[in-house]
Design a protein around this motif. Structure first.
Motif, PDB file in Angstrom:
ATOM      1  N   THR A   1       0.818  -1.213   0.000  1.00 33.97           N
ATOM      2  CA  THR A   1       0.000   0.000   0.000  1.00 33.97           C
ATOM      3  C   THR A   1       0.855   1.268   0.000  1.00 33.97           C
ATOM      4  O   THR A   1       0.410   2.301  -0.491  1.00 33.97           O
ATOM      5  CB  THR A   1      -0.995   0.026   1.176  1.00 33.97           C
ATOM      6  OG1 THR A   1      -0.280  -0.053   2.417  1.00 33.97           O
ATOM      7  CG2 THR A   1      -1.997  -1.107   1.062  1.00 33.97           C
TER       8      THR A   1
ATOM      9  N   GLU B   1      -5.412   5.204   4.411  1.00 34.51           N
ATOM     10  CA  GLU B   1      -6.687   4.541   4.680  1.00 34.51           C
ATOM     11  C   GLU B   1      -7.374   4.140   3.376  1.00 34.51           C
ATOM     12  O   GLU B   1      -7.905   3.031   3.247  1.00 34.51           O
ATOM     13  CB  GLU B   1      -7.581   5.473   5.499  1.00 34.51           C
ATOM     14  CG  GLU B   1      -8.784   4.790   6.092  1.00 34.51           C
ATOM     15  CD  GLU B   1      -9.547   5.702   7.027  1.00 34.51           C
ATOM     16  OE1 GLU B   1     -10.623   6.187   6.606  1.00 34.51           O
ATOM     17  OE2 GLU B   1      -9.080   5.929   8.164  1.00 34.51           O
ATOM     18  N   GLU B   2      -7.349   5.029   2.400  1.00 30.31           N
ATOM     19  CA  GLU B   2      -7.959   4.738   1.096  1.00 30.31           C
ATOM     20  C   GLU B   2      -7.196   3.634   0.366  1.00 30.31           C
ATOM     21  O   GLU B   2      -7.795   2.742  -0.236  1.00 30.31           O
ATOM     22  CB  GLU B   2      -8.025   6.008   0.244  1.00 30.31           C
ATOM     23  CG  GLU B   2      -8.705   5.809  -1.093  1.00 30.31           C
ATOM     24  CD  GLU B   2     -10.130   5.275  -0.994  1.00 30.31           C
ATOM     25  OE1 GLU B   2     -10.537   4.510  -1.895  1.00 30.31           O
ATOM     26  OE2 GLU B   2     -10.848   5.608  -0.029  1.00 30.31           O
TER      27      GLU B   2
ATOM     28  N   ALA C   1      -8.104   0.312   1.906  1.00 29.96           N
ATOM     29  CA  ALA C   1      -9.466  -0.081   1.509  1.00 29.96           C
ATOM     30  C   ALA C   1      -9.466  -0.651   0.093  1.00 29.96           C
ATOM     31  O   ALA C   1     -10.077  -1.695  -0.164  1.00 29.96           O
ATOM     32  CB  ALA C   1     -10.406   1.112   1.608  1.00 29.96           C
ATOM     33  N   GLU C   2      -8.776   0.021  -0.820  1.00 24.34           N
ATOM     34  CA  GLU C   2      -8.720  -0.453  -2.210  1.00 24.34           C
ATOM     35  C   GLU C   2      -7.978  -1.778  -2.312  1.00 24.34           C
ATOM     36  O   GLU C   2      -8.410  -2.681  -3.034  1.00 24.34           O
ATOM     37  CB  GLU C   2      -8.059   0.609  -3.096  1.00 24.34           C
ATOM     38  CG  GLU C   2      -8.941   1.827  -3.307  1.00 24.34           C
ATOM     39  CD  GLU C   2      -8.258   2.910  -4.136  1.00 24.34           C
ATOM     40  OE1 GLU C   2      -7.246   2.623  -4.814  1.00 24.34           O
ATOM     41  OE2 GLU C   2      -8.745   4.051  -4.095  1.00 24.34           O
TER      42      GLU C   2
ATOM     43  N   LYS D   1     -10.028  -4.665  -1.174  1.00 25.67           N
ATOM     44  CA  LYS D   1     -11.143  -4.937  -2.083  1.00 25.67           C
ATOM     45  C   LYS D   1     -10.664  -5.525  -3.412  1.00 25.67           C
ATOM     46  O   LYS D   1     -11.310  -6.418  -3.963  1.00 25.67           O
ATOM     47  CB  LYS D   1     -11.907  -3.632  -2.339  1.00 25.67           C
ATOM     48  CG  LYS D   1     -13.126  -3.774  -3.224  1.00 25.67           C
ATOM     49  CD  LYS D   1     -13.834  -2.443  -3.413  1.00 25.67           C
ATOM     50  CE  LYS D   1     -12.883  -1.483  -4.017  1.00 25.67           C
ATOM     51  NZ  LYS D   1     -13.276  -0.498  -4.924  1.00 25.67           N
TER      52      LYS D   1
ATOM     53  N   THR E   1     -11.004   2.722  11.317  1.00 26.03           N
ATOM     54  CA  THR E   1     -11.700   2.256  10.117  1.00 26.03           C
ATOM     55  C   THR E   1     -10.923   1.112   9.469  1.00 26.03           C
ATOM     56  O   THR E   1     -11.499   0.079   9.102  1.00 26.03           O
ATOM     57  CB  THR E   1     -11.887   3.418   9.121  1.00 26.03           C
ATOM     58  OG1 THR E   1     -12.650   4.434   9.761  1.00 26.03           O
ATOM     59  CG2 THR E   1     -12.588   2.961   7.851  1.00 26.03           C
ATOM     60  N   THR E   2      -9.617   1.288   9.341  1.00 25.62           N
ATOM     61  CA  THR E   2      -8.773   0.236   8.760  1.00 25.62           C
ATOM     62  C   THR E   2      -8.807  -1.012   9.634  1.00 25.62           C
ATOM     63  O   THR E   2      -8.944  -2.130   9.119  1.00 25.62           O
ATOM     64  CB  THR E   2      -7.333   0.739   8.556  1.00 25.62           C
ATOM     65  OG1 THR E   2      -7.344   1.758   7.550  1.00 25.62           O
ATOM     66  CG2 THR E   2      -6.399  -0.375   8.133  1.00 25.62           C
TER      67      THR E   2
ATOM     68  N   ARG F   1     -11.848  -2.863   8.909  1.00 28.22           N
ATOM     69  CA  ARG F   1     -11.804  -3.514   7.588  1.00 28.22           C
ATOM     70  C   ARG F   1     -10.963  -4.786   7.604  1.00 28.22           C
ATOM     71  O   ARG F   1     -11.160  -5.675   6.772  1.00 28.22           O
ATOM     72  CB  ARG F   1     -11.255  -2.546   6.541  1.00 28.22           C
ATOM     73  CG  ARG F   1     -12.221  -1.456   6.168  1.00 28.22           C
ATOM     74  CD  ARG F   1     -11.628  -0.542   5.105  1.00 28.22           C
ATOM     75  NE  ARG F   1     -12.633   0.415   4.671  1.00 28.22           N
ATOM     76  CZ  ARG F   1     -12.410   1.715   4.520  1.00 28.22           C
ATOM     77  NH1 ARG F   1     -11.214   2.227   4.753  1.00 28.22           N
ATOM     78  NH2 ARG F   1     -13.384   2.511   4.134  1.00 28.22           N
TER      79      ARG F   1
END
Length: 172
Positions: free
Chosen positions: A33, A62-63, A66-67, A70, A87-88, A91
């Motif tokens: 990441t 964080e984005e 998430a990507e 996914k 949030t992470t 996830r």
């Protein structure tokens, strides 16, 4: 689509080295990441910290996580501070998360207290590293499904530990 393994830990734990070996052993792709963040921002992480500040970096991180969770089905390595985001951490709940643990002395030795690592640059990098470990250790353990202490292991041995079957011995 979901990563086979998500690899995380503090600076110097071997996330990239072990992640690449693990992906190779499994015959899957590796993704970091931090590389995704650099590609998105168009500049090195140290420049993001300097120019935009840590909060801007953490939002990009964080984005990127998430990507990656996914879109990637191989081995996904996260930056050492990714777990700072609640949030992470949420996830990561449905994923196999490998925490590569490294002690302070070994982490300091491996990172060389590099100024290329923005959070280790400063007046007292050893104290900064200790503070970082103290703050993050409970978060790493909160999300981990596998923990490997890497201090006295080669990267290949760490991968062996990650892939070691768990549970009681069969056929006894």
């Amino acid at each position: 689509m979901s990563p086979r393994y998500v690899v995380l830990g503090p600076p110097g734990a071997g996330k990239t080295t072990v992640g690449l070996l693990l992906a190779e052993r499994l015959g899957v792709a590796f993704r970091d990441t931090d590389d995704d963040i650099v590609a998105t921002a168009g500049k090195p992480i140290s420049d993001i910290f300097t120019d935009d500040g840590e909060p801007a970096f953490r939002a990009l991180e964080e984005e990127a996580v998430a990507e990656g969770l996914k879109d990637h089905d191989g081995v996904l390595a996260l930056g050492g501070g990714a777990v700072l985001s609640a949030t992470t951490r949420g996830r990561l709940a449905d994923h196999t998360v490998v925490f590569l643990n490294v002690g302070m002395a070994e982490g300091v030795r491996r990172t060389g207290l590099s100024t290329a690592r923005p959070l280790l640059a400063g007046v007292n990098p050893r104290a900064t590293f200790k503070s970082l470990l103290d703050a993050r250790l409970p978060l790493y353990r909160e999300v981990a499904t596998i923990e490997v202490l890497t201090d006295d292991l080669t990267p290949e041995q760490v991968v062996d530990e990650v892939l070691r079957p768990t549970g009681p011995a069969q056929g006894t």
